[in-house]
Enzyme design. Structure first.
Site, short mmCIF file in Angstrom:
data_model
loop_
_atom_site.label_atom_id
_atom_site.label_comp_id
_atom_site.label_asym_id
_atom_site.label_seq_id
_atom_site.Cartn_x
_atom_site.Cartn_y
_atom_site.Cartn_z
N GLU A 48 0.94 -1.22 -0.06
CA GLU A 48 0.14 -0.08 -0.05
C GLU A 48 0.94 1.19 0.07
O GLU A 48 1.88 1.30 0.89
CB GLU A 48 -0.94 0.06 1.25
CG GLU A 48 -1.74 1.19 1.28
CD GLU A 48 -2.91 1.36 1.93
OE1 GLU A 48 -3.36 0.00 2.36
OE2 GLU A 48 -3.89 2.37 1.74
N ILE A 49 0.48 1.94 -1.07
CA ILE A 49 1.28 3.47 -0.91
C ILE A 49 0.48 4.21 -0.25
O ILE A 49 -0.70 4.55 -0.47
CB ILE A 49 1.33 3.84 -2.40
CG1 ILE A 49 2.03 3.09 -3.45
CG2 ILE A 49 2.21 5.29 -2.51
CD1 ILE A 49 1.98 3.43 -4.96
N GLY A 84 -0.76 9.28 8.40
CA GLY A 84 -0.16 10.04 9.51
C GLY A 84 0.58 11.00 9.30
O GLY A 84 1.31 11.96 9.90
N SER A 89 -4.54 1.05 7.93
CA SER A 89 -5.02 0.07 6.96
C SER A 89 -4.11 -1.09 6.84
O SER A 89 -4.09 -2.14 6.34
CB SER A 89 -5.06 0.90 5.66
OG SER A 89 -6.15 1.67 5.55
N ASP A 145 9.66 7.73 -2.13
CA ASP A 145 8.72 8.88 -2.78
C ASP A 145 7.99 7.87 -3.85
O ASP A 145 8.81 7.77 -5.03
CB ASP A 145 9.62 9.95 -3.35
CG ASP A 145 8.79 10.81 -3.91
OD1 ASP A 145 7.53 10.85 -4.29
OD2 ASP A 145 9.40 12.08 -4.15
N GLN A 146 6.60 8.11 -3.84
CA GLN A 146 5.95 7.47 -4.81
C GLN A 146 6.22 7.90 -6.46
O GLN A 146 5.60 7.44 -7.39
CB GLN A 146 4.41 7.55 -4.90
CG GLN A 146 3.47 8.46 -4.90
CD GLN A 146 2.19 8.09 -4.75
OE1 GLN A 146 1.50 8.76 -3.90
NE2 GLN A 146 1.50 7.50 -5.66
N HIS A 189 -2.09 11.12 -4.07
CA HIS A 189 -3.18 11.43 -4.84
C HIS A 189 -2.91 12.56 -5.73
O HIS A 189 -3.92 13.01 -6.48
CB HIS A 189 -4.55 11.73 -3.99
CG HIS A 189 -4.85 10.58 -3.13
ND1 HIS A 189 -4.89 9.31 -3.55
CD2 HIS A 189 -4.97 10.76 -1.84
CE1 HIS A 189 -5.00 8.68 -2.50
NE2 HIS A 189 -5.05 9.41 -1.31
C1 SAM Z 1 -4.12 9.27 2.89
S1 SAM Z 1 -2.96 8.91 3.59
C2 SAM Z 1 -2.71 7.20 3.66
C3 SAM Z 1 -3.64 6.51 4.53
C4 SAM Z 1 -3.30 5.03 4.78
N1 SAM Z 1 -3.27 4.35 3.00
C5 SAM Z 1 -4.75 4.35 5.15
O1 SAM Z 1 -5.51 3.89 4.48
O2 SAM Z 1 -4.51 4.33 6.67
C6 SAM Z 1 -1.61 9.54 2.64
C7 SAM Z 1 -0.26 9.24 3.03
O3 SAM Z 1 0.62 9.29 1.83
C8 SAM Z 1 1.83 9.88 2.20
N2 SAM Z 1 2.49 10.32 0.97
C9 SAM Z 1 2.24 11.55 0.60
N3 SAM Z 1 3.01 12.22 -0.75
C10 SAM Z 1 3.74 10.71 -0.70
C11 SAM Z 1 4.83 10.22 -1.86
N4 SAM Z 1 5.07 11.30 -2.88
N5 SAM Z 1 5.47 9.19 -1.92
C12 SAM Z 1 4.72 8.26 -0.52
N6 SAM Z 1 3.99 8.79 0.26
C13 SAM Z 1 3.38 9.94 0.18
C14 SAM Z 1 1.64 10.66 3.21
O4 SAM Z 1 2.86 10.95 4.25
C15 SAM Z 1 0.58 10.14 3.86
O5 SAM Z 1 0.93 9.33 5.06
#
Ligand code: SAM
Length: 354
Positions: free
Chosen positions: A173-174, A178, A188, A222-223, A248
């Site tokens: 899961e990406i 938090g 999750s 980093d995604q 997103h």
């Molecule tokens: C909506 S939350 C994820 C919630 C989690 N999947 C859940 O269902 O509990 C989004 C997460 O994506 C991370 N994030 C933001 N930009 C990112 C990137 N470029 N690469 C990886 N993670 C990233 C943030 O730090 C944050 O913790």
């Protein structure tokens, strides 16, 4: 770079747990009963009774070794209870208790003092053979936002993941959740760890995360870095399930998909959540969700499914046209199925006939 050694014992054990007893016994011998016992103890946590595990004529005692209540089980049955698919009662279960002397308070007090035994034993056995809650319940239990609040996703996950639930899957899961707080997030990941009882669950986040679990591994990265994602896929994949719940941002969603889809196993699923951002300009979307947005990319795959109707079916096509066998869209979430898209099209003469 990635802690692949973490799964050296777990991965083969999870595979073997669904096989016959002899194969599982051989696997336990190869991995060593000590290492397998440690896996079992990591999974079940603390309990107020002694657990005696038997294997190849040897017995080892664990948990509260000075407890008056002893639960005995073969190590093979413990592994099958945790990771197997066998619903039968325990073949090797025995419970022994120490009997206290009757004192001046009489038999009533004697029996009352034993009431907690069943609760303690049952707590251990439930940990050794966890029940099957549906994803909505698990989401609430673990505090995931995939069911409730802004999203109602678990009904869709349940529909698409049911066939994988009892398989020894690898999940990525990406987005762990938090954001910048290292001690927050992971709801999750914990939910998936419970749902996929034979699953290895990986979480990727751009922020440092302290989320742990017996079958959870977190990775910082980093995604939007395709080269990094490629290495992650090589070392920790292939994955049966990838879920994008990260930034997103439309560009990130597209980069991640193209980098990671090659590391999804045939029969696996790539899921993109929160597709509403495809319509939001500040997130790199546009109101029509055209080419360049996450939805635009996904919509193009729909046409790829029917490529044989307009192009030489023997031709090569792009790997995405060949390797995507289905797509399902629901409100703000899409499931892309990996599989051979090799059906032939209609005869060429039909295309010009009507
Ligand atoms: C909506 S939350 C994820 C919630 C989690 N999947 C859940 O269902 O509990 C989004 C997460 O994506 C991370 N994030 C933001 N930009 C990112 C990137 N470029 N690469 C990886 N993670 C990233 C943030 O730090 C944050 O913790």
């Amino acid at each position: 770079m990635f802690d692949t050694a973490r799964w050296t014992v777990l991965a083969p054990l999870l595979q073997a747990a669904g096989a016959g007893r002899d194969l599982l016994d051989d696997t336990i011998r190869r991995l060593t009963p000590e290492a397998v016992t440690q896996v079992v103890l990591n999974e079940i946590g603390e309990h107020g009774v002694r657990l005696d595990l038997h294997f190849d004529g040897r017995t080892t005692s664990h948990l509260r070794t000075d407890a008056d209540v002893v639960v005995s089980l073969s190590l093979t049955d413990a592994v099958r209870g945790l990771y197997g698919t066998d619903e039968r009662p325990w073949p090797s279960l025995a419970v022994r208790t120490a009997f206290a002397e009757l004192d001046e308070r009489g038999p009533g007090a004697w029996f009352a003092g034993r009431k907690g035994i069943a609760r303690d034993v049952q707590s251990l056995l439930s940990a050794l053979k966890p029940g099957r809650q549906d994803l909505g319940e698990l989401s609430v239990t673990f505090g995931s936002d995939k069911w409730g609040d802004l999203h109602w996703y678990t009904q869709h996950y349940e529909r698409h993941f049911a066939r994988l639930r009892d398989e020894p899957v690898r999940v990525l899961e990406i987005g762990i959740g938090g954001y910048a707080d290292p001690d927050s997030g992971g709801a999750s990941l914990r939910m998936w760890q419970r749902y996929f009882r034979r699953g290895l669950v990986h979480g990727l986040d751009i922020a440092e995360k302290n989320v742990t679990g017996p079958r959870i591994m977190t990775v910082r990265g980093d995604q939007s870095d395709a080269e990094f994602l490629g290495r992650l896929g090589e070392e920790l994949g292939p994955f049966d399930v990838v879920i994008d719940d990260g930034s997103h941002l439309n560009e990130h969603v597209r980069i991640s998909f193209h980098a990671l889809f090659p590391h999804v196993r045939p029969g696996g699923l790539y899921v993109v959540e929160d597709l509403q951002t495809a319509y939001w300009p500040r997130w790199g979307g546009d109101p029509e969700a055209g080419p360049g947005t996450s939805m635009g990319m996904l919509k193009s795959f729909v046409d790829g499914l029917n490529r044989a109707e307009v192009r030489d079916p023997q031709g090569e096509g792009s790997h995405l046209e060949r390797d995507i066998s289905g797509i399902s869209f629901h409100h703000n979430i899409a499931f892309v199925e990996k599989g051979l898209n090799a059906e032939e099209g209609g005869p060429v003469f039909l295309r010009t006939l009507f």
